[in-house]
Design an enzyme around this catalytic site. Sequence first.
Site, PDB file in Angstrom:
ATOM      1  N   TYR B 183       0.848  -1.200   0.000  1.00 48.94           N
ATOM      2  CA  TYR B 183       0.000   0.000   0.000  1.00 48.94           C
ATOM      3  C   TYR B 183       0.883   1.249   0.000  1.00 48.94           C
ATOM      4  CZ  TYR B 183      -2.825   3.540   2.572  1.00 48.94           C
ATOM      5  OH  TYR B 183      -3.450   4.668   3.008  1.00 48.94           O
ATOM      6  N   ASP B 268      -1.696  -6.323   9.269  1.00 54.47           N
ATOM      7  CA  ASP B 268      -2.741  -5.352   8.971  1.00 54.47           C
ATOM      8  C   ASP B 268      -3.882  -6.102   8.300  1.00 54.47           C
ATOM      9  OD1 ASP B 268      -4.387  -3.360   8.023  1.00 54.47           O
ATOM     10  OD2 ASP B 268      -2.767  -2.101   7.274  1.00 54.47           O
ATOM     11  N   ILE B 270      -7.014  -5.185   7.681  1.00 51.40           N
ATOM     12  CA  ILE B 270      -8.074  -4.223   7.449  1.00 51.40           C
ATOM     13  C   ILE B 270      -9.099  -4.695   6.424  1.00 51.40           C
ATOM     14  CG2 ILE B 270      -6.912  -2.947   5.625  1.00 51.40           C
ATOM     15  CD1 ILE B 270      -7.868  -0.415   6.800  1.00 51.40           C
ATOM     16  N   LYS B 307     -12.876  -0.184   5.568  1.00 48.55           N
ATOM     17  CA  LYS B 307     -13.080  -0.970   4.356  1.00 48.55           C
ATOM     18  C   LYS B 307     -14.269  -1.908   4.482  1.00 48.55           C
ATOM     19  CE  LYS B 307      -9.207   0.903   3.134  1.00 48.55           C
ATOM     20  NZ  LYS B 307      -9.124   1.986   2.172  1.00 48.55           N
TER      21      LYS B 307
END
Lengths: 550, 471
Positions: B183, B268, B270, B307
């Site tokens: 990312y 992570d 998410i 998200k």
Amino acid sequence: MTRTRFFRSRTAEPDEDTIPTTNRSGGGGTAMRIIVPLQGVVQGRGGLFLGSVIPCALFYFFQLYLKRNRNDQADSDDSNSQNQAPPSRSGSEGQLNELSVFTRSTSRNLVSPRGPSGRAYVSSRANGIVKSGDSPYFVGLRKVIEDPYDESGNPNGVIQLGLAENKLTLDLVEEWLVENAKPAILGGGGEELNISGIATYQPVDGLIELKVAVAGFMSQIMENAVSFNPSQIVLTAGATPAIETLIFCLADAGNAFLVPTPYYPGFDRDVKWRTGVEIVPVPCRSADNFSLSITALDRAFNQAKKRGLKVRGVIISNPSNPVGNLLDRETLYSLLDFAREKNIHIVCNEIFAGSTHGSEEFVSMAELIDLEDSDRDRVHIVYGLSNDLSLPGFRVGVLYSSNENVLAAAKKLTRFSSISAPTQRLLISMLSDTKFVQIFIRINRERLQKMYVKFALGFKQLGIKCTKGSGGFYCWADMSELISSYSEKGELELWEKLLNTAKLNSTPGSSCHCIEPGWFRFCFTTLTERDIPVVMDRIQKIAETCKSCS
Amino acid sequence: MAKALLLFVRRAFFFSMIKICKTILTLANLIMGLEIEQPTVGLSKVAVSETHGEDSPYFAGWKAYDEDPYDELENPSGVIQMGLAENQVSFDLLEEYLEKHSEASTWGQGATGFRENALFQDYHGLKSFRQAMASFMEQIRGGRAKFDPDRVVLTAGATAANELLIFILADPGDALLVPIPYYPGFDRDLRWRTGVKIVPIHCDSSNNFQVTPQALEAAYKDAEAMNIKVRGVLITNPSNPLGATIQRSVLEDILDFATQKNIHLVSDEIYSGSTFSSSEFVSIAEILEARGYKDSERVHIVYSLSKDLGLPGFRVGTIYSYNDKVVTTARKMSSFTLISSQTQHLLATMLSDKVFTKNYIKINRERLRKRYEMIIQGLRSAGIECLKGNAGLFCWMNLSPLLKTPTKEGELSLWNSIIHDLKLNISPGSSCHCSEPGWFRVCFANMGEQTLEVALKRIHNFMEQKKTETN
């Protein structure tokens, strides 16, 4: 003789933190250390000149060479690469919140990896914290939570006088919300709900409508003496990140800010913890009613410079916490002159601007920079809705500056602390309701004044002196006559007595870094009028026991 | 007397010499181009650094979109935003809930509980909200892992959660190992204020960009060679930008590696609620549970509602750590990034409603899967292949056959033409630090189906044109 002079100046600051001696370009001081011995060597006219310039130049170039190399290696700042972390730094990080009463001698203690079964490393920032555990702030807070005072339900519980919450005018906000909340948050007016307005990604520095509403609110608070430009506002999740973000923009790790004492205990965390920036306290005395003295600032600046600390700015609070003083126009102008002369910033924390309750006029720093064009780049204001609007839970802080570069950087940095969108929507409605705001500000001030007068009177009747406050939520009381020994230890003993025997949670002056022991900060906005005699009664009992002891 | 005078004169001379020295050196500084004492009041290195990364193509594409945004009616030839990983496919479910349960957003009739809520600024966070988050995270993992509400630390978004964790786990100058592609925001979130570096773990398309033990070792050695201390590995699972979950065996390898080197592992997760099918996602929490939580204090999970629930505007993130020290410190540090108590209250009500959450998770997954299949089909029929994905709000598209030169420049020039000719904002792999040029991340969940059709059509036409060009 020159050498003796140098030593004398070194011992002149007994109460300052020890600062690591790093390879900083220390200007006069360090250069002198090289030049003086060489002086004797070089004789003759030209020799004196060369004898001073050449070693000085060599020294500086050597430093630059070192600095460059270190930068290539670690790509980090000077002081950061110093792994012998100064005891002061980790110690004070340890007392990161409100009260750093226990001073700074905890040395950095690495949980070093011992191998595959060893515990994983945690940074120096984390290590400091975990040791702090039981600072007075937390002890007090815990006691209140375990045994909270209630007029009818628990009349012998601990009364909270140490946390700045304004309960006096919450009912007005509540009323407004009952009528207006739903359409305010979810939009409406009878139409179908559309969540995309608050759900999707918003600009990180806040919705423009909220900036406009906040700018208007700030103007109203300051009685329209100054207008705030919404495009110079950066919104953050509370004044806490606003200050930290500002410090990140204005100073590098190892730099320093001058802060007049006593100051808000939270600054130790907000200004120093993650930024690595130092605070140089500038003591103010009760003899001057704790007012700011430019001479003292100047002295502190020079002392810091001698120690090799680069001072980047001054942080003032107006109205001040804990004393409750307002800075008058003249002082503000002198401060501006001082900052201009030293070419440093001014951070003005005006978070209690709407909570003034005396007859004195409140002058915002913004008023001054409206007029002085040249100083626009060095003045920055921090504000927030936690105190003036009694909404600390909603997390709304404001960073206001005319410095384009600071704004540009802060706008990007605030992504780490943005305000929740539904809260933004709610506040846009609330703050745009100017009629409500007007009534609220007026009634809030009235109630604050009433409470303050009663509270201060209570102290007076007990024979305890308070400074004359004009703003904020506190009474700053001199209880030095009640402490057994005129020292921080004596003060803490009294604090403990107040907490455990009198069941009152207050803030001792040492947490605010007051140099005179015995001063205590009491918050009066969590009380109702009926609670005041209860509080005074308890203090009186303690006063009597103290007097009989000493 | 004369001696004292002489001494005085010498001293005065010295001070003036020192002043001269300083000016000479300031000039020298200028010449050498190092830090200068600015005549205007100075700013910090953080403020003037470029580490915020907002000048990279990732963000430049957004500018193009901002200037000429697509609108179905008003601007049908505008730029379609396919570079923003936002989930808009399940808004109706949220709206329905909020309509029915207005007490969530307004503290009920007469705003009871408002006062406490308005004054609540405890960094522990609302207990009810932490409990709701913990149970939501459990539901997403199909109950295959347990979460303790007292280990949940709340932050204003995962951006803040990641940065905060790094402040705690590493010192300035230390490094994190992160698999590429990653990312683009990590360059800013993990490095900017923390002063920490990122050392890439090289992955390539030969094995679908999976992390291998060899790649982990190599990255660690790279850091050692540069004399940098590695403090942890940070993985995103499901991966952004790959849009795929990490396999169980790979997770085991990574955990073993971290244990062996005695470093941290940040996962992570998410996009954990955005996997197209619940059974395909394996969380690091499950692995820890299977190992009886042995040696788990090096593991930390980052999560957010941005998200999975499509609520990035709410700014809700969490750190879930198995390390007590980290939890305590993170909690205190979260003072800089607290979630509005109003929002906590609203979401606590919503996420405690297990019927709602179960339904939401299921339907959201379905809809994302459908979207994914739609875009994959569309791209395939245009002759474009994507990495096999099973999660997230985007697909990882392979345009390397179209590159004029198989280099970063070639990729950027293709990307430029996609922005300006196709009017699609997609994210080039180079901004994700992908080692192979020609890959692009394409988001599909931040728009309606019609818009997606339009985008696919444009791509189709573009590919047709390319075919006729080469023929």
